[in-house]
Design an enzyme around this catalytic site. Structure first.
Site, short mmCIF file in Angstrom:
data_model
loop_
_atom_site.label_atom_id
_atom_site.label_comp_id
_atom_site.label_asym_id
_atom_site.label_seq_id
_atom_site.Cartn_x
_atom_site.Cartn_y
_atom_site.Cartn_z
N LYS A 248 0.87 -1.19 0.00
CA LYS A 248 0.00 0.00 0.00
C LYS A 248 0.90 1.23 0.00
O LYS A 248 1.48 1.60 1.02
CB LYS A 248 -0.93 0.02 1.21
N LYS B 274 -3.22 -1.96 7.48
CA LYS B 274 -2.33 -0.82 7.74
C LYS B 274 -1.39 -1.11 8.90
O LYS B 274 -1.75 -1.78 9.87
CB LYS B 274 -3.15 0.44 8.02
N GLU C 265 -0.48 4.37 -8.55
CA GLU C 265 -0.07 5.37 -7.56
C GLU C 265 1.15 6.14 -8.04
O GLU C 265 2.14 5.55 -8.49
CB GLU C 265 0.28 4.67 -6.24
#
EC number: 6.5.1.2
Length: 691
Positions: A132, A331, A190
């Site tokens: 991520k 996360k 991204e």
């Protein structure tokens, strides 16, 4: 930003929900529109989660404009809006192992996976795992293999056209590789900035006296959304593809992992830190593996992403309003968090460096509870405008010492107090001084200060100082911790019985150390000066001081002007020496060291004053054979007059003295226009006359 309304309690759900929506929308605007994030991710996630729970418990509180009903912020002015053919949704988050197990169970149940009598899945779900990234999500549109448009996520439905800026990112192909490409392809991925590129960018910003970026994410977002593509072109942006929007003209790959392999065949950049795993155990294994290497990765990540790998299973699972059911972001513990700064103290380092330290209300960040954080130095406190009572952003990454990144000015209380650097060391009471052009203030009590004790003793015992063989760091640690030695002078009071009782210190070792201490009592002035550990005084400067003054007392009493007369001693070194000897605590220790039976050295006469004649400081080259003087005699006379005799001619040469059979040096002097003298001219110079 204007001050926000007072925070209502949880007992008032209507007001609390309104306040949470306001806080989140402010954060969204700052992040997506202004490119000036002012709320750490962890705090945003906490507020968002609380609002979600409130709306679950009280469905009547859900409003159409609630942040829970959409993905991000508004489209900024200056960019053309772009409506996404397929929404760019965000992902639901998981934090604990239990969250991941629950996600896997929901997916397995929804897909009808079989279980055994114990309830364990016998046919585990296949997942694609990726990193991520901590950057900016974008969509790239290719028509018949040619790049035609790039857009930001925006609110998930409508983004901003950043095509010209994205064209400047060299890792993004303007044309897909291969003969067979789709008629239409929307690539999701991204934009980010690698750590090394971020460091170089901030170096350029500093050199140009422009604002530095707080972190690589801010730098990437700010660079991508420049109105002038020429500025973006100067910024070192990178891109990784990880998803798909719309595909036309070719069949969709059967799995997500196959999609990424397909992208690579087109020449699109895809990150290699990915894997296919099975079940919750596989997910958690990937997470831990990435966590171990996180700090060594060349870019910032804030977690990993899990996606059901098979496309048909993704389709069966579908979506909720703002996120796919088949994916989850796992996360890492937040690296930034908000808390209140309750005080600023200073701590004294081993070398006397005075560091402001923030005392904080306890906050969990980076996997640990943090109560203290470094503020680095006085200038940093001023630059960041951090005050006692502020709500501050605290960052902790890996094993890095926690630091205060900045303060939320909109939350500053009226009685917030500015930090004042103390003038005396909190440990020993010596003066705190800060040399010109240095950011660090220091305690001047180097020989006396308990905080500097171990460092002072270690330096004093070094081979180039007093050369106390056998006095290593472990022995020093014991001597200090048992309170047997406070200053270097105490070393010479140690006895055999005391040393023999030290941990892992045999009788022979004790006697050897005593013999070494006895030998160290007979040293030189230069070694003693070096052993004092005066900042900026190395071995060479210590020798110059000893040679110039001849004895210690004149050095201790010298003014800055007198110190500047010493060879190679400049203003900063002179100031450091003067400060050291001006501190009474240091003078007391030196007096103890020079007491009868302690350290001695042969005294020498002070060096003669440097000549002040016409040759003082001049560079002279000798060449050829002089009628009456040998070269050595001429050199000795020149040096006595203050000149430096060099072996070659350069632009820095002031005179060349040439005799018979002068060769290339004479030719070089004539070429450079340097004055050439014979022996008579040399004598005139030595007598003080300019030829």
């Amino acid at each position: 930003m204007a001050r926000t309304q007072a925070e209502p309690p949880a007992s008032q759900p209507d007001a609390r929900a309104a306040w949470l929506r306001d806080q989140l929308e402010r954060a969204n605007y700052a992040y997506y529109v202004l490119d000036q994030p002012d709320l750490p991710d962890a705090e945003y996630d906490r507020l968002f989660g609380e609002l979600q729970q409130l709306e679950t418990d009280h469905p009547d509180l859900v409003t159409p404009d609630s942040p829970t009903q959409r993905v991000g912020g508004e489209v900024a002015g200056g960019f053309t809006p772009v409506v996404h053919d397929a929404p760019m949704l965000s992902l639901n988050n998981g934090f604990a192992d239990e969250d991941i197990a629950a996600f896997d169970k929901r997916v397995a149940d929804a897909l009808g996976k079989t279980t055994d009598l114990a309830g364990s899945v016998t046919d585990p779900v296949e997942y694609a795992c990726e990193l991520k990234f901590d950057g900016l999500a974008i969509s790239l549109r290719y028509e018949h293999g040619v790049f035609v448009q790039a857009s930001t996520r925006g609110d998930g439905t409508t983004g901003e056209d950043v095509t010209e800026n994205v064209r400047t990112i060299r890792s993004i192909p303007l044309k897909l590789k291969g003969a067979h490409v789709p008629a239409l392809l929307d690539v999701r991925g991204e934009v980010l900035m690698f750590k090394r590129d971020f460091a170089r960018l901030n170096e350029r910003q500093r050199a140009a006296e422009q604002r530095e970026f707080a972190n690589p994410r801010n730098a990437a977002a700010g660079s991508l959304r420049q109105l002038d593509p020429k500025i973006t072109a100067q910024r070192p942006l990178s891109f990784f593809a990880y998803g798909i929007g719309v595909l036309d003209g070719m069949p969709m790959p059967d799995t997500h992992s196959a999609l990424l392999d397909w992208y690579e065949s087109f020449g699109l950049p895809v990150n290699r830190e990915r894997a296919v795993v099975y079940g919750a155990d596989g997910l958690l294994g990937f997470f831990r593996k990435v966590g171990e290497k996180r700090e060594s990765l060349p870019y910032d990540i804030d977690g990993v992403v899990y996606k059901v790998n098979r496309r048909d299973e993704q389709d069966r699972l579908g979506f909720v309003s703002r996120a796919p059911r088949f994916a989850l972001a796992h996360k890492f513990p937040a690296q930034e968090a908000l808390t209140r700064l309750v005080a600023i103290d200073v701590q004294v380092g081993r070398t006397g460096a005075i560091t402001p330290v923030a005392r904080l209300e306890p906050v969990f960040v980076g996997g640990a509870t943090v109560t203290n954080a470094t503020l680095h130095n006085e200038d940093e406190v001023r630059r960041k405008d951090i005050r006692i009572g502020d709500t501050v952003i605290v960052r902790r990454a890996g094993d890095v010492i926690p630091e205060v990144v900045g303060a939320l000015l909109e939350r500053r209380p009226d009685d917030a107090a500015e930090f004042v650097m103390p003038t005396e060391c909190p440990v020993c009471g010596s003066k705190i001084e800060r040399l010109p052009d240095e950011a660090i203030a220091r305690c001047t009590g180097g020989l006396f200060c308990p905080a500097q004790r171990k460092q002072a003793l270690w330096h004093f015992a070094q081979r180039r100082a007093l050369d106390i063989d056998g006095l290593g760091e472990k022995i020093i640690d014991q001597l200090v911790e048992l309170n047997l030695v406070r200053t270097p002078a105490d070393l010479f009071n140690l006895g055999f019985a005391t040393l023999a009782e030290l941990d892992r210190f045999a009788e022979k070792s004790a006697q050897n150390l005593l013999d070494s201490l006895e030998k160290a009592k007979h040293t030189t002035l230069a070694r003693f000066i070096y052993g004092l550990g005066i900042r900026h005084v190395g071995e060479s400067t210590a020798k110059d001081l000893a040679k110039h003054f001849g004895s210690l007392t004149p050095i201790m009493d010298a003014s800055i002007e007198e110190l500047l007369e010493v060879n190679d001693v400049g203003p900063i070194v002179a100031e450091s020496i003067h400060q050291f000897f001006a501190e009474e605590h240091n003078r007391t220790v030196i007096e103890q060291l020079r007491a009868p039976g302690k350290v001695t050295w042969p005294e020498g006469p002070p060096a003669p004053k440097a000549p002040q004649g016409v040759l003082a400081g001049k560079t002279v080259v000798l060449t050829g054979t002089l009628p009456n003087l040998t070269r050595d005699a001429a050199k000795e006379m020149l040096e006595a007059a203050g000149a430096k005799v060099a072996g070659s001619v350069s632009k820095k040469t002031d005179y060349v003295v040439a005799g018979a059979d002068a060769g290339s040096k004479l030719a070089k002097a004539e070429e450079l226009g340097i004055p050439v003298l014979d022996e008579d001219g040399l004598h005139q110079l030595l007598e003080g006359n300019t030829p």
